[in-house]
Design a protein around this motif. Structure first.
Motif, PDB file in Angstrom:
ATOM      1  N   ARG A   1       0.836  -1.204   0.000  1.00  0.00           N
ATOM      2  CA  ARG A   1       0.000   0.000   0.000  1.00  0.00           C
ATOM      3  C   ARG A   1       0.870   1.254   0.000  1.00  0.00           C
ATOM      4  O   ARG A   1       0.616   2.201  -0.759  1.00  0.00           O
ATOM      5  CB  ARG A   1      -0.940   0.009   1.209  1.00  0.00           C
ATOM      6  CG  ARG A   1      -1.875   1.217   1.210  1.00  0.00           C
ATOM      7  CD  ARG A   1      -2.873   1.171   2.347  1.00  0.00           C
ATOM      8  NE  ARG A   1      -3.797   0.052   2.203  1.00  0.00           N
ATOM      9  CZ  ARG A   1      -4.857  -0.137   2.995  1.00  0.00           C
ATOM     10  NH1 ARG A   1      -5.117   0.732   3.975  1.00  0.00           N
ATOM     11  NH2 ARG A   1      -5.650  -1.169   2.819  1.00  0.00           N
ATOM     12  N   GLN A   2       1.893   1.255   0.830  1.00  0.00           N
ATOM     13  CA  GLN A   2       2.798   2.401   0.858  1.00  0.00           C
ATOM     14  C   GLN A   2       3.539   2.537  -0.474  1.00  0.00           C
ATOM     15  O   GLN A   2       3.707   3.640  -0.991  1.00  0.00           O
ATOM     16  CB  GLN A   2       3.805   2.249   2.000  1.00  0.00           C
ATOM     17  CG  GLN A   2       4.811   3.386   2.082  1.00  0.00           C
ATOM     18  CD  GLN A   2       5.804   3.180   3.222  1.00  0.00           C
ATOM     19  OE1 GLN A   2       5.529   2.465   4.179  1.00  0.00           O
ATOM     20  NE2 GLN A   2       6.968   3.802   3.109  1.00  0.00           N
TER      21      GLN A   2
ATOM     22  N   SER B   1       1.252   3.915  -3.099  1.00  0.00           N
ATOM     23  CA  SER B   1       0.994   5.323  -2.820  1.00  0.00           C
ATOM     24  C   SER B   1       2.130   6.191  -3.361  1.00  0.00           C
ATOM     25  O   SER B   1       1.892   7.228  -4.000  1.00  0.00           O
ATOM     26  CB  SER B   1       0.831   5.533  -1.313  1.00  0.00           C
ATOM     27  OG  SER B   1       0.600   6.892  -1.024  1.00  0.00           O
TER      28      SER B   1
ATOM     29  N   ALA C   1      -4.216   3.725  -3.690  1.00  0.00           N
ATOM     30  CA  ALA C   1      -3.345   2.654  -3.207  1.00  0.00           C
ATOM     31  C   ALA C   1      -4.103   1.626  -2.368  1.00  0.00           C
ATOM     32  O   ALA C   1      -3.812   0.432  -2.423  1.00  0.00           O
ATOM     33  CB  ALA C   1      -2.204   3.255  -2.400  1.00  0.00           C
TER      34      ALA C   1
END
Length: 244
Positions: free
Chosen positions: A52-53, A56, A76
């Protein structure tokens, strides 16, 4: 892989957020038939600690790599949730154009990659890594972890093979494991795909599985013998085999 190709791929990686693992696979790396033209698509698997990071950050750097609806609806978070809940833990960005080349890269959580390699939880990435790939980046020594996967693939193939077979038949059976149950093989895919992969990458398969063949020979589980063919016949040894 040629040094020029490797340098280009490493340059492409620099346009993305940092990754822990990267391997290249597919016909760009190893054409299925000797002498055939390389595919214009470069296929990569990228392992990251926090998808997810990572997505992003990549949306900030390379927003155009993603489907517009995923970006608009959830960004994300949606990208990661779809990969985890509906997919096989991998989000692919295909048709990414860079430096006159077309890329398709799949992003996976490193923990999920390791679990699939060790336990065949989804049997997607583990199946991919049972076939020849070129590892560009490996911060966590996935190549060593993958030896568990290769040993398991060989053992599974031996259970499905007759008592005598050729080296090519062994690699074809290993290669076919990841395609079993794949409906694309009935309709969209070339039914000779496995044969073409093995024939075009025979020496690479041999390099991957030679240590296990030799180990099984030492343990008297396999025996290689020369015949009229150019390549030896491999026999699976049984009690009767040793008594003969």
């Amino acid at each position: 892989m040629e040094n020029h190709d490797k340098a280009q791929l490493l340059s492409f990686l620099k346009t993305l957020p940092p990754v822990e693992f990267c391997c290249v696979y597919g016909s760009f790396l190893h054409p299925n038939n000797p002498g055939s033209a390389k595919s214009t698509m470069v296929d990569c698997i990228l392992g990251v600690s926090n998808p997810r990071q990572w997505h992003s950050e990549n949306l900030t750097l390379n927003n155009d790599h993603y489907s517009s609806w995923m970006v608009l609806l959830g960004g994300a978070r949606l990208i990661t949730d779809v990969a985890d809940e509906l997919g096989v833990g991998v989000h692919f960005n295909p048709f990414v154009s860079w430096n006159d080349k077309m890329f398709k890269y799949g992003v996976v959580r490193m923990q999920d990659l390791v679990q699939d390699i060790l336990n065949w939880e989804r049997f997607y990435l583990s199946g991919r890594l049972q076939k020849p790939v070129h590892v560009l980046l490996d911060n966590l020594d996935i190549a060593n972890v993958n030896s568990v996967n290769l040993r398991a693939a060989m053992s599974a193939a031996l259970l499905l093979l007759p008592s005598k077979f050729t080296e090519e038949e062994l690699y074809a059976k290993i290669c076919s494991l990841s395609y079993m149950g794949d409906l694309r093989m009935l309709f969209a895919e070339d039914r000779n795909k496995v044969k073409k992969i093995v024939q075009g990458q025979f020496e690479l398969f041999r390099l991957m599985y030679k240590p296990f063949i030799e180990e099984y020979e030492t343990k008297e589980l396999l025996r290689r013998c020369l015949s009229g063919n150019t390549r030896p016949i491999i026999s699976q040894c049984t009690v009767q085999c040793f008594e003969a």
